[in-house]
Design a protein around this motif. Structure first.
Motif, PDB file in Angstrom:
ATOM      1  N   ILE A   7      69.690 123.553 -40.230  1.00  0.00           N
ATOM      2  CA  ILE A   7      70.592 124.000 -39.213  1.00  0.00           C
ATOM      3  C   ILE A   7      71.332 122.779 -38.616  1.00  0.00           C
ATOM      4  O   ILE A   7      72.614 122.884 -38.322  1.00  0.00           O
ATOM      5  N   ARG A   8      70.769 121.600 -38.642  1.00  0.00           N
ATOM      6  CA  ARG A   8      71.483 120.503 -38.009  1.00  0.00           C
ATOM      7  C   ARG A   8      72.646 119.977 -38.726  1.00  0.00           C
ATOM      8  O   ARG A   8      73.791 119.918 -38.364  1.00  0.00           O
ATOM      9  N   ASN A   9      72.373 120.017 -39.988  1.00  0.00           N
ATOM     10  CA  ASN A   9      73.325 119.671 -41.290  1.00  0.00           C
ATOM     11  C   ASN A   9      74.495 120.786 -41.200  1.00  0.00           C
ATOM     12  O   ASN A   9      75.752 120.232 -41.108  1.00  0.00           O
ATOM     13  N   VAL A  67      64.056 124.421 -42.376  1.00  0.00           N
ATOM     14  CA  VAL A  67      65.020 125.018 -41.473  1.00  0.00           C
ATOM     15  C   VAL A  67      65.755 124.261 -40.641  1.00  0.00           C
ATOM     16  O   VAL A  67      66.902 124.489 -40.347  1.00  0.00           O
ATOM     17  N   SER A  68      64.863 123.336 -39.709  1.00  0.00           N
ATOM     18  CA  SER A  68      65.460 122.488 -38.789  1.00  0.00           C
ATOM     19  C   SER A  68      66.601 121.435 -39.328  1.00  0.00           C
ATOM     20  O   SER A  68      67.648 121.389 -38.893  1.00  0.00           O
ATOM     21  N   ASP A  69      66.169 120.992 -40.490  1.00  0.00           N
ATOM     22  CA  ASP A  69      67.153 120.030 -41.015  1.00  0.00           C
ATOM     23  C   ASP A  69      68.547 120.889 -41.574  1.00  0.00           C
ATOM     24  O   ASP A  69      69.461 120.265 -41.284  1.00  0.00           O
ATOM     25  N   GLN A 123      71.868 132.907 -37.139  1.00  0.00           N
ATOM     26  CA  GLN A 123      72.674 131.664 -37.046  1.00  0.00           C
ATOM     27  C   GLN A 123      73.996 131.872 -37.813  1.00  0.00           C
ATOM     28  O   GLN A 123      74.602 130.952 -37.747  1.00  0.00           O
ATOM     29  N   ALA A 152      76.728 120.221 -38.286  1.00  0.00           N
ATOM     30  CA  ALA A 152      77.512 119.109 -38.217  1.00  0.00           C
ATOM     31  C   ALA A 152      78.460 119.325 -39.392  1.00  0.00           C
ATOM     32  O   ALA A 152      79.150 118.282 -39.671  1.00  0.00           O
ATOM     33  N   PRO A 187      60.960 118.748 -47.315  1.00  0.00           N
ATOM     34  CA  PRO A 187      59.665 119.587 -47.236  1.00  0.00           C
ATOM     35  C   PRO A 187      59.945 120.767 -46.488  1.00  0.00           C
ATOM     36  O   PRO A 187      60.745 121.119 -45.726  1.00  0.00           O
ATOM     37  N   GLU A 208      58.317 122.466 -44.653  1.00  0.00           N
ATOM     38  CA  GLU A 208      58.069 122.703 -43.084  1.00  0.00           C
ATOM     39  C   GLU A 208      59.206 122.173 -42.380  1.00  0.00           C
ATOM     40  O   GLU A 208      59.626 122.574 -41.125  1.00  0.00           O
ATOM     41  N   GLN A 209      60.161 121.318 -42.996  1.00  0.00           N
ATOM     42  CA  GLN A 209      61.352 120.799 -42.231  1.00  0.00           C
ATOM     43  C   GLN A 209      62.645 121.314 -42.414  1.00  0.00           C
ATOM     44  O   GLN A 209      63.748 121.050 -41.887  1.00  0.00           O
ATOM     45  N   THR A 235      56.506 123.507 -34.178  1.00  0.00           N
ATOM     46  CA  THR A 235      56.240 124.511 -35.160  1.00  0.00           C
ATOM     47  C   THR A 235      57.023 125.861 -34.612  1.00  0.00           C
ATOM     48  O   THR A 235      57.012 126.720 -35.658  1.00  0.00           O
ATOM     49  N   GLU A 236      57.448 125.859 -33.696  1.00  0.00           N
ATOM     50  CA  GLU A 236      58.116 126.986 -32.986  1.00  0.00           C
ATOM     51  C   GLU A 236      59.718 126.855 -33.097  1.00  0.00           C
ATOM     52  O   GLU A 236      60.244 127.646 -32.798  1.00  0.00           O
ATOM     53  N   PHE A 237      59.862 125.547 -33.111  1.00  0.00           N
ATOM     54  CA  PHE A 237      61.502 125.168 -33.109  1.00  0.00           C
ATOM     55  C   PHE A 237      62.049 125.436 -31.881  1.00  0.00           C
ATOM     56  O   PHE A 237      63.220 125.735 -31.714  1.00  0.00           O
ATOM     57  N   LEU A 239      67.206 110.743 -38.771  1.00  0.00           N
ATOM     58  CA  LEU A 239      65.942 111.114 -39.097  1.00  0.00           C
ATOM     59  C   LEU A 239      65.401 110.815 -40.540  1.00  0.00           C
ATOM     60  O   LEU A 239      66.226 110.391 -41.360  1.00  0.00           O
ATOM     61  N   ASP A 240      64.095 110.534 -40.365  1.00  0.00           N
ATOM     62  CA  ASP A 240      63.678 109.887 -41.704  1.00  0.00           C
ATOM     63  C   ASP A 240      64.062 108.610 -42.382  1.00  0.00           C
ATOM     64  O   ASP A 240      64.191 108.406 -43.348  1.00  0.00           O
ATOM     65  N   ILE A 269      72.200 131.160 -30.884  1.00  0.00           N
ATOM     66  CA  ILE A 269      73.332 130.339 -31.406  1.00  0.00           C
ATOM     67  C   ILE A 269      74.032 129.841 -30.239  1.00  0.00           C
ATOM     68  O   ILE A 269      74.176 129.916 -29.169  1.00  0.00           O
ATOM     69  N   PRO A 317      57.889 132.416 -35.830  1.00  0.00           N
ATOM     70  CA  PRO A 317      56.994 131.440 -35.203  1.00  0.00           C
ATOM     71  C   PRO A 317      56.050 131.694 -34.152  1.00  0.00           C
ATOM     72  O   PRO A 317      54.903 131.397 -34.272  1.00  0.00           O
ATOM     73  N   THR A 364      60.383 112.962 -42.593  1.00  0.00           N
ATOM     74  CA  THR A 364      59.632 114.299 -43.343  1.00  0.00           C
ATOM     75  C   THR A 364      59.494 113.740 -44.539  1.00  0.00           C
ATOM     76  O   THR A 364      58.343 114.360 -45.187  1.00  0.00           O
ATOM     77  N   ASP A 415      71.679 113.516 -44.441  1.00  0.00           N
ATOM     78  CA  ASP A 415      71.522 112.575 -43.693  1.00  0.00           C
ATOM     79  C   ASP A 415      70.232 111.926 -43.445  1.00  0.00           C
ATOM     80  O   ASP A 415      69.945 110.983 -43.532  1.00  0.00           O
ATOM     81  N   ASN A 416      69.410 112.971 -43.730  1.00  0.00           N
ATOM     82  CA  ASN A 416      67.761 112.548 -43.589  1.00  0.00           C
ATOM     83  C   ASN A 416      67.104 112.215 -44.759  1.00  0.00           C
ATOM     84  O   ASN A 416      65.953 113.071 -45.100  1.00  0.00           O
ATOM     85  N   LYS A 454      71.825 111.256 -37.161  1.00  0.00           N
ATOM     86  CA  LYS A 454      71.691 111.573 -38.712  1.00  0.00           C
ATOM     87  C   LYS A 454      70.871 110.163 -38.998  1.00  0.00           C
ATOM     88  O   LYS A 454      70.974 109.582 -40.124  1.00  0.00           O
ATOM     89  N   TYR A 461      63.299 123.723 -29.260  1.00  0.00           N
ATOM     90  CA  TYR A 461      63.411 122.334 -28.775  1.00  0.00           C
ATOM     91  C   TYR A 461      63.517 122.151 -27.113  1.00  0.00           C
ATOM     92  O   TYR A 461      62.912 121.178 -26.407  1.00  0.00           O
TER      93      TYR A 461
END
Lengths: 302, 285, 450
Positions: free
Chosen positions: C104-106, C100-102, C129, C109, C95, C97-98, A269-271, B144-145, A59, C414, B227, C39-40, B142, A273
């Motif tokens: 979490i970012r949103n 979770v990260s998308d 989280q 924010a 998608p 694959e994307q 793939t493992e996030f 991305l994509d 977190i 992962p 994406t 956003d994306n 913001k 960063y």
């Protein structure tokens, strides 16, 4: 565009000298904006990020000092990737340089169809890494692969290039060299073309052998270009990503998981960063060190 | 050419007369064979590629694989994405590089060296290594994509080389031309437009082809920063093909591969001499 | 010259503008638009014409991300909007694959979607989280007010998003993996269909020696390439009775050793393609569909493709539950993956969100998706004659489907996948090494992740 400021006002006015002085800054401003905004930003924020913990299981984004670096250098997957990268780069540079030199000398030597061959030699440079990977995967596959079909025709045992860790590494080296040799050839060719012929004249008069001419005269004379060629070869190989991911995906058994691919896997793939950024710092460190070493060697040789 | 021709006659004495054909033959086969083999196989039927002994010339030229590529769901979109990104990047990068190159070539100003370094040093930073921090930055913005993210990053990676080549070229243009124009009261932008650009077209062309190639073939950025499938470019889709085809349809994949290569190859064949000379003279120093 | 240049420039500029305009209008046809919250997405500008919701009550707009376009119901919320005029649902495809990260970012924010779809394996990390809403009280109300629709759902629908005593969403779909085999070849060779994994090896050897397999054809197909998560490996592990502790597979156990030995034997006996270690899931499926493999472990969602490209069901191929490990029949578990719709912690209208989830899993909505794509946890749809007609294999598999257990996961999922992938590849490359020592090495790595 902001450059078209008035410069016709009297030369004595203060504002006009200011405007005149500002012209070069205005000219280069967009370039600096883009390069600093994107590339410099990426490098600096990557270095900063490597001191934080930024991943899915944490977190916030706590500051962790050198923890990412310690983790990396005690992690077997990373050390494996580093070792494999070094082998991959060394092989690519050696094979690439030998081929590049041979091609450059013979291109220089040839009079007939010289332009044709020169044009031909640059073609792989235009082919994207992904396309290169597909073509090499096709050639080295076990069932449809041409190489195995040829081995088969000669009654030889099939080789599973992409399923064997060491063969897979070899195939990635070949595909990589195929893509990066053309530029090497042109770099070296431009070096040879710039040589002053008098030096050869003198040596030939002195009765120097051909090998002597090659090693004592030609190579030392093009050493600055060799330096550039070496930098280009090792940079391109160290950061090779486009070819590897579609060709082997880093496998089998992490045998071709070179640093850039490892970094991608860790980050996307493992996030993890921040760990990915740490790998980036390691890659940059190697690049800078390598170029400093090469430049030192070839400056002094000159 | 004539001067180097002189050198050539003398230096070549030391290289064996016939020996050089061996590396040349290797060069030709090595360079062209993977492409030729892919080209020939792209006309075969899916089962034909498994045939032994392999045939270099397919039994009948079968365009079905190319039709499959053109009819592939979304192909037009990927093609347009690739064209749009390459052209936009190239136009922007060339304009910005001309301005910067001219600035560095013709003006002495404070911090010139620092700024020059700032623009040139990033040339040694590999693009693949930057994807992680750029990804986090772009996602914070913001972007991305989006095309914006790709264009900004593509332009930024194309500028250092472009500026370098063009500055080198501008430096050797005789100053007299511009001085004449200056006396006529031309402003800097007019000078660039009417005097500098017309005589620098070969260098501009080289820079354009370089950045076109970079953007057309780009893979790590588009892979990491987009994406949705509508944002894919041709190389990205080629990468995805390996995964998404239920069965390994080699001829179709090879046809797709060749379709992604051909536009650049045609451009290159048209401008080949200039590109090769551009590389050997300016680009590498 | 300069006129030409100018012309070229203007031309390019016009071209760019046209393309840019295309890009903002085109794209996902089934995704409606969305102003601020996502956003994306390249398609999110313009077109706010369809926001004509009625004025009674509070107007609510919900954003829903789907992981694949295929998961979006055919009517794209049309009926939902008719029934709930004050709620507008805006969909988007992010998608899996994307996702979770998308998300979490949103989420960080402050503009997360209300509902999004992701792999069920990601729930533990999302829970860490504190990003997910607890739907428990909503579901209690649902059960009280509309027991009919609630009771149609299989327990997995709720279990799959449960973590630490909270329910974070709804598993609308669930995709089991089955054992598929070429019944024509088995019949021709006079073989019984394998019931244990030992039988798989034995019948594989028999097929290999039967002369029915040509060059390039193998008894079994696996995915062992570095491009895919080792989901098939885990699925077989579960079928063999593999155990998990806190969502981490325990390889240094009987089942683990057996799985390692099974893969080693596949390799040693040449029952798999020698290049399996570089195979993607597409190549594994392609081998079965292209008649180059006689058996495989394949997900239910691929079956319509097999039906179309290989043969009608039962003609050349049949699906069955996965075999069990000899002597561990009681530990055998059918298993599945799921792509649940999960709910963001930040939602403001839990009732509206519940309505959307109810709509998505409603028999009338989900039937069409299940027939066309992934099976659903709505048991009414799954037991209808119509479904059996669309997917003939389901008739026999309905019972194990009902019992299917999700692949367990943990917060370090992962990384667990990376270790398992390496373990699997190591196993195939070292078929003669002692399974116990391989298991021990990699178990130590798995334990380190904790």
């Amino acid at each position: 565009m902001s450059v078209n400021q008035q410069v016709t006002a009297g030369p004595s006015t203060k504002s006009s000298t200011f405007r005149k002085k500002s012209v070069p800054y205005l000219l280069i401003f967009p370039a600096v904006l883009f390069v600093a905004g994107v590339l410099a930003y990426a490098v600096i924020s990557g270095i900063l990020l490597s001191f934080f913990q930024y991943d899915l299981n944490t977190i916030g984004r706590p500051f962790v000092w050198f923890q990412n670096y310690i983790y990396l250098f005690t992690n077997s997957a990373f050390l494996n990737s580093l070792m494999r990268s070094i082998i991959f780069v060394a092989l690519s540079v050696i094979i690439g340089l030998i081929l590049g030199l041979a091609f450059a000398i013979s291109l220089y030597r040839t009079t007939k169809y010289g332009d044709f061959f020169k044009g031909l030699s640059l073609i792989p440079y235009l082919v994207s890494g992904v396309a290169t990977a597909v073509m090499f995967r096709f050639m080295f596959a076990s069932d449809v692969g041409l190489i195995n079909m040829i081995l088969d025709t000669f009654g030889l045992e099939q080789v599973l290039f992409l399923a064997d860790p060491n063969w897979a590494l070899f195939v990635t080296v070949l595909a990589n060299v195929w893509g990066i040799v053309p530029f090497t050839v042109l770099i070296l060719l431009s070096g040879i073309q710039a040589i002053d012929s008098e030096l050869f004249e003198a040596a030939i008069v002195d009765g120097a052998s051909k090998l002597n001419l090659l090693f004592k005269i030609l190579l030392p004379l093009i050493s600055p270009m060799m330096g550039i060629a070496l930098i280009w070869l090792s940079f391109a190989s160290f950061n090779m990503f486009d070819v590897i991911l579609p060709l082997t995906g880093g496998g089998p058994l992490r045998a071709t998981e070179y640093l850039a691919v490892y970094m991608y896997n860790v980050a996307f793939t493992e996030f993890q960063y921040s760990l990915g950024s740490t790998v980036m710092v390691v890659i940059l460190f190697f690049n800078v060190t390598l170029s400093v070493i090469y430049l030192k060697i070839f400056k002094s040789a000159e | 050419m004539s001067q180097s021709g002189m050198n050539k006659a003398k230096i070549t004495k030391f290289i064996n007369n016939r020996l050089h054909f061996i590396p040349l033959a290797i060069l030709a086969v090595w360079t062209i064979f993977p492409l030729l083999w892919a080209f020939s196989s792209s006309f075969k039927k899916p089962a034909e590629v498994y045939q032994t002994p392999p045939q270099l010339i397919p039994t009948d030229f079968n365009f079905a694989n190319y039709m499959k590529v053109f009819e592939y769901d979304g192909f037009l979109r990927f093609l347009l994405n690739s064209i749009f990104l390459s052209v936009t990047t190239t136009v922007l990068a060339v304009i910005i590089s001309i301005l910067a190159g001219y600035g560095f070539a013709r003006y002495a100003f404070r911090m010139r060296h620092i700024l020059l370094m700032l623009i040139l040093v990033p040339r040694i930073i590999p693009r693949a290594s930057l994807i992680v921090p750029l990804f986090t930055g772009i996602s914070a913005l913001k972007l991305l994509d989006t095309y914006t993210a790709l264009i900004i990053t593509y332009v930024a990676t194309a500028i250092p080389l472009g500026t370098w080549i063009l500055a080198g070229f501008f430096k050797v243009i005789p100053k007299a031309l511009e001085e004449a124009a200056q006396i006529d009261g031309a402003k800097p932008w007019q000078m660039i437009w009417y005097v500098v650009i017309p005589i620098s077209l070969p260098a501009i062309l080289t820079v354009s082809i370089f950045s076109l190639r970079e953007a057309w073939n780009e893979f790590p950025f588009v892979l990491a920063f987009t994406t949705s499938s509508e944002m894919r470019t041709l190389p990205y889709q080629l990468f995805m093909l390996q995964e998404s085809l239920g069965m390994q349809d080699w001829p179709m994949m090879l046809a797709f591969t060749l379709v992604t290569i051909t536009p650049l190859l045609i451009l290159y064949l048209i401008f080949e001499k200039r590109v090769v000379n551009g590389v050997t003279s300016g680009a590498v120093k | 010259m300069k006129k030409n240049l100018l012309f070229l420039f203007v031309f390019l500029l016009i071209g760019m503008l046209t393309l840019a305009a295309c890009s903002s209008n085109g794209g996902e046809e089934d995704a409606s638009t969305d102003e601020g919250s996502v956003d994306n997405d390249s398609n999110d500008s313009g077109e706010d014409n369809e926001q004509a919701s009625s004025d009674d009550g509070e107007n609510i707009t919900l954003t829903v991300w789907f992981g694949r376009g295929d998961f979006i119901p055919e009517d794209n919320f049309e009926t939902f909007h008719e029934e709930n005029p004050n709620i507008t649902v805006e969909t988007d495809v992010i998608p899996l694959e994307q996702s979770v990260s998308d998300f979490i970012r949103n989420f960080n924010a402050g503009n997360a979607p209300d509902i999004f779809q992701t792999y069920h394996e990601n729930i533990p990390a999302l829970n860490t989280q504190n990003a997910l809403y607890d739907m428990t009280s909503q579901y209690e109300e649902w059960e009280a007010n509309d027991p009919d629709s609630y009771n149609k759902l299989m327990p997995q629908a709720f279990d799959v998003t449960s973590y630490d005593g909270a329910i974070h969403g709804l598993g609308v779909h669930m995709g089991p993996r089955w054992h598929v085999y070429r019944n024509d070849l088995f019949e021709e060779a006079g073989l019984d269909f394998p019931e244990t994994w030992d039988d798989v090896i034995e019948s594989g050897i028999a097929l290999r020696d039967s002369g029915l397999l040509e060059d390039g054809q193998y008894a079994y197909a696996i995915v062992a390439g570095a491009d895919n998560a080792p989901n098939w490996f885990q699925s077989q592990f579960q079928a063999m009775g593999g155990e998990y502790v806190d969502g981490v597979p325990q390889m240094d156990t009987e089942a683990g050793h057996y799985l390692i030995d099974f893969y080693q034997t596949l390799k040693k006996e040449e029952l798999i393609h020698p290049e399996s270690i570089s195979w993607t899931s597409g190549e594994m499926r392609g081998a079965f569909i292209g008649e180059n493999a006689a058996m495989a472990t394949i997900g239910d969602n691929i079956f319509p493709v097999i039906k179309e490209d290989l043969s009608e069901y039962g003609e050349k191929w049949v699906a069955s539950t996965q075999p069990h490990r000899p002597g561990a029949e009681d530990k055998w578990r059918p298993n599945a993956s799921s792509w649940p719709m999960v709910v963001s912690q930040d939602i403001e209208h839990p009732e509206a969100v519940t309505k959307v989830l109810q709509y998505l899993i409603d028999t009338e909505t989900v039937r069409e998706v299940a027939h066309r794509y992934q099976p659903t946890t709505n048991s009414e749809v799954m037991t209808e004659q119509e479904y059996f007609e669309a997917k003939p294999w389901q008739e026999e598999l309905a019972e194990p489907f009902g019992e299917a257990e999700m692949i367990p996961s943990s917060t370090v999922h992962p990384q667990v996948m990376s270790v398992l992938l390496e373990l699997m590849q190591y196993t195939i490359t070292n078929p003669d090494e002692d399974p116990a020592s391989i298991a021990e090495t990699y178990q130590a790595q798995l334990d380190d992740l904790g």
